[in-house]
Scaffold this motif. Structure first.
Motif, short mmCIF file in Angstrom:
data_model
loop_
_atom_site.label_atom_id
_atom_site.label_comp_id
_atom_site.label_asym_id
_atom_site.label_seq_id
_atom_site.Cartn_x
_atom_site.Cartn_y
_atom_site.Cartn_z
N THR A 1 -16.48 11.99 -52.63
CA THR A 1 -15.60 13.04 -53.15
C THR A 1 -16.44 14.27 -53.50
N ASP A 2 -15.74 15.41 -53.65
CA ASP A 2 -16.44 16.62 -54.09
C ASP A 2 -16.34 16.74 -55.60
N THR A 3 -16.80 17.88 -56.16
CA THR A 3 -16.89 18.00 -57.61
C THR A 3 -15.52 17.94 -58.28
N ARG B 1 -18.75 12.63 -65.53
CA ARG B 1 -19.83 12.37 -64.57
C ARG B 1 -20.49 11.02 -64.83
N ILE B 2 -19.66 9.99 -65.06
CA ILE B 2 -20.23 8.66 -65.32
C ILE B 2 -19.70 7.68 -64.27
N ALA C 1 -20.01 6.07 -58.21
CA ALA C 1 -21.14 6.59 -58.98
C ALA C 1 -21.28 8.08 -58.67
N PRO C 2 -21.62 8.89 -59.70
CA PRO C 2 -21.75 10.33 -59.47
C PRO C 2 -22.98 10.63 -58.61
N GLY D 1 -30.31 17.64 -59.93
CA GLY D 1 -29.67 17.71 -61.23
C GLY D 1 -28.29 18.36 -61.22
N VAL D 2 -27.83 18.81 -60.06
CA VAL D 2 -26.50 19.44 -60.00
C VAL D 2 -25.49 18.43 -59.46
N PHE D 3 -24.37 18.25 -60.20
CA PHE D 3 -23.33 17.30 -59.82
C PHE D 3 -22.68 17.72 -58.51
#
Lengths: 128, 493
Positions: free
Chosen positions: B198-200, B250-251, B274-275, B280-282
């Motif tokens: 999936t996207d953000t 984001r967990i 899982a994210p 470091g960028v989601f």
């Protein structure tokens, strides 16, 4: 009808042997047993001739592998709030919230003498 | 000296050679860009010969040439090999007057070369790989403008080689990347699970083949939030809530829902996500969905069996306590109780055996009856057993064993089996509609009188047996012998 005449105990148990034993226990306690192996028969007895000598119902929650004994207990509670309800089960102790108010739980396996004194107590409570 | 150069290829030469090879230009077909450079060099310098030359350890390769007609020559007679050793520009006005070349066969013999001028092609790191050079059959010189042009052409040629190399490297990297991509995609597609990405915002942007095979959905129907349509309507809201909560925090998450298979059946599945983070960028989530229906069914069956066994055990204890209680209470003497109780419990145990033999217990009437009278079959001919094969359900077998046991016990004590010459006949019959009739008849025994008080065993036979068969029963204490008759229905389990 006076309260002291209500010697009737409706025993609802699907296992023939246990039905015999429980009803014998009631008879031996000086009460009058009525036997039913399922809810339908139990309700028939309950409604028959305005069976007003019934003071207690002793019901197994697992009738013939269907868990409708508790439903029967609630139905009796609604139809005849004056009848003392004793519930038995070979399963887990039921959550008190699932039992009708004032209902007594008596788990299996039980001692026949304990059942006799329980029925006698239930009788004197209903005679009060 | 020339021989020495060939034999002793120095490590610097080897490095130069590998740098040269990295351009992939040796033995390459002619290219107009290089032909143009050679043509310009010849034109500007006014020489009949011009070459764009790559110098390897043992030969030189002409990427482009004017006036030579060959694409490579050995290194021994090369002018450019000398140029590689010099700074970046070498001019030989007359080779016959230069000690380095006055013995060169190209000078002393055909084609009698006299003039040479070469500008070095050097990589950005300063490694020389070849020259742009001009040659003539007569001695001459170049003016400054011609030398500068030759230098610029050498640089231009070098730039062309760099470009070429960059393209080759990019193509190679692209091919590797494509291959890696293909390999990962095929791994994801062939994995024995559904994989999703999936996207953000939680929109599904990719699903592996496992998803399409399992659900039978199309790509355009599945991506975005369309996949939720395959989740059971009752599980959709809760599943969506858990997913979006996890997405916001984001967990990682794990949830179970019923998923609609291509055949329209809903089956339980576990979805684990899982994210994904890049530097470091989601970036969204990656997750798997696994069908756990079979496992869940097995778990439920196991739970049911455990619950069922516990029920049976507690019921059995209730029965044992009751039998013990009744037997002890009704026995006239302690001796009588001592004899009756174990026999009853034994009959109970053997009946229980019939119940627990198989998962779906059923037993033939003859086997059931014989197991109940086995302790009393002390001599031949006392029992006559007749009836067609018929299967009893576990419960009915249990009921019949108890009844026959009590009848036999009574017969041994007071009835036909209490004297020599007495007989017991057991008959049964079945109808296609499931009607079952069973009789027990004692003959040639002592005269029978009705017992003054119905004992526990008697009541068990009279009242309980019929219940197991949903029918009626009668027990007659006829003066010629005890008779028992049961009429009921066979249970199909």
């Amino acid at each position: 009808m006076t309260q002291t005449k209500r010697l009737g105990v409706l025993v609802v148990e699907s296992d023939p042997l246990l039905l015999l034993f429980a009803s014998d226990a009631a008879a031996d306690a000086g009460l009058i047993p009525y036997e039913a192996r399922d809810s339908a028969r139990a309700l028939q007895i309950l409604n028959q001739d305005e069976r007003d000598d019934l003071g207690t119902i002793f019901v197994d929650t697992d009738l013939a592998e269907r868990a409708d004994g508790m439903d029967l207990a609630w139905t009796v509670h609604r139809l005849r709030p004056d009848i003392r309800i004793v519930v038995t089960s070979a399963g887990r102790t039921p959550d008190p919230k699932t039992m009708p108010p004032g209902c007594i739980y008596f788990g299996k396996p039980y001692n026949i003498y304990d059942l006799m004194s329980l029925l006698r107590e239930a009788f004197s409570a209903s005679a009060d | 000296m020339q021989d020495g150069q060939v034999a002793n290829v120095s490590s610097a030469e080897r490095r130069r050679s590998s740098v040269l090879a990295s351009y992939g230009a040796l033995d390459a077909p002619r290219e107009p860009e290089f032909d143009d450079i050679a043509a310009i060099a010849s034109e500007v310098c006014g020489t009949p010969i011009a070459v764009v030359n790559l110098v390897d350890t043992t030969r030189q390769f002409f990427m482009a040439e004017v006036g030579l007609g060959v694409r490579e020559t050995p290194l021994e007679s090369s002018f450019c090999a000398q140029a590689i050793l010099s700074e970046d520009m070498m001019v030989i006005p007359d080779a016959t007057k230069d000690p380095r070349f006055d013995c060169n066969p190209l000078v002393t013999d055909e084609p009698h070369l006299r003039f040479y001028a070469g500008a070095l092609m050097k990589t950005a790191a300063g490694v020389p790989i070849g020259t742009v050079c001009v040659l003539d059959y007569r001695p001459r010189d170049l003016n400054e403008s011609q030398i500068r042009t030759l230098r610029l052409l050498a640089r231009q040629a070098m730039t062309q080689f760099e470009l070429r190399k960059a393209v080759v490297e990019r193509n190679r990297a692209l091919k590797t990347a494509r291959e890696t991509e293909r390999r990962f995609r095929s791994m994801a597609d062939d994995a024995p699970a559904i994989i999703w990405v999936t996207d953000t915002d939680g929109r599904c942007v990719w699903l592996n083949r496992g998803w399409y095979d399992y659900t039978g959905m199309t790509k355009w129907k599945s991506e975005g939030f369309g996949w939720l349509d395959a989740v059971h309507p009752d599980d959709r809201e809760e599943s969506g809530r858990i997913f979006f909560e996890a997405n916001a925090k984001r967990i990682p998450f794990s949830l179970e829902y019923r998923l609609c298979r291509h055949d329209g059946r809903y089956r339980w599945a576990v979805d684990t996500g899982a994210p994904r983070f890049h530097n470091g960028v989601f970036e969204g989530y990656v997750g798997t969905v696994i069908d756990i229906e079979d496992r869940r069914q097995a778990e439920m069956r196991r739970e049911m069996v455990v619950r069922e066994s516990s029920h049976r055990l507690k019921n059995a204890f209730s029965i044992i306590q009751s039998i013990a209680g009744q037997t002890l209470r009704q026995a006239a003497t302690i001796e009588e109780a001592r004899a009756t109780l174990p026999a009853r419990l034994l009959a109970l145990a053997s009946a229980q055996d019939l119940l627990s033999q198989t998962e779906n217990p059923a037993a033939d009437v003859r086997a059931v009856v014989e197991s109940a009278i086995r302790p009393y079959m002390t001599e031949e001919g006392r029992f006559r057993i007749e009836g067609p094969p018929a299967m009893l359900s576990g419960h009915q077998a249990f009921g019949l064993v108890l009844a026959v046991h009590e009848l036999a016990t009574n017969a041994v004590k007071y009835g036909a089996l209490s004297v020599a010459g007495g007989h017991v006949a057991m008959h049964w019959n079945t109808d296609p509609d499931g009607t079952f009739e069973f009789t027990w008849k004692e003959t040639d025994g002592p005269p029978v009188s009705s017992p003054s008080r119905r004992g526990f065993g008697t009541r068990l036979v009279e009242r309980t047996t019929a219940l197991y068969f949903d029918g009626t029963s009668s027990l007659d204490f006829d003066v010629t012998g005890v008779r028992f008759r049961l009429l009921g229905k066979l249970q199909s389990e």
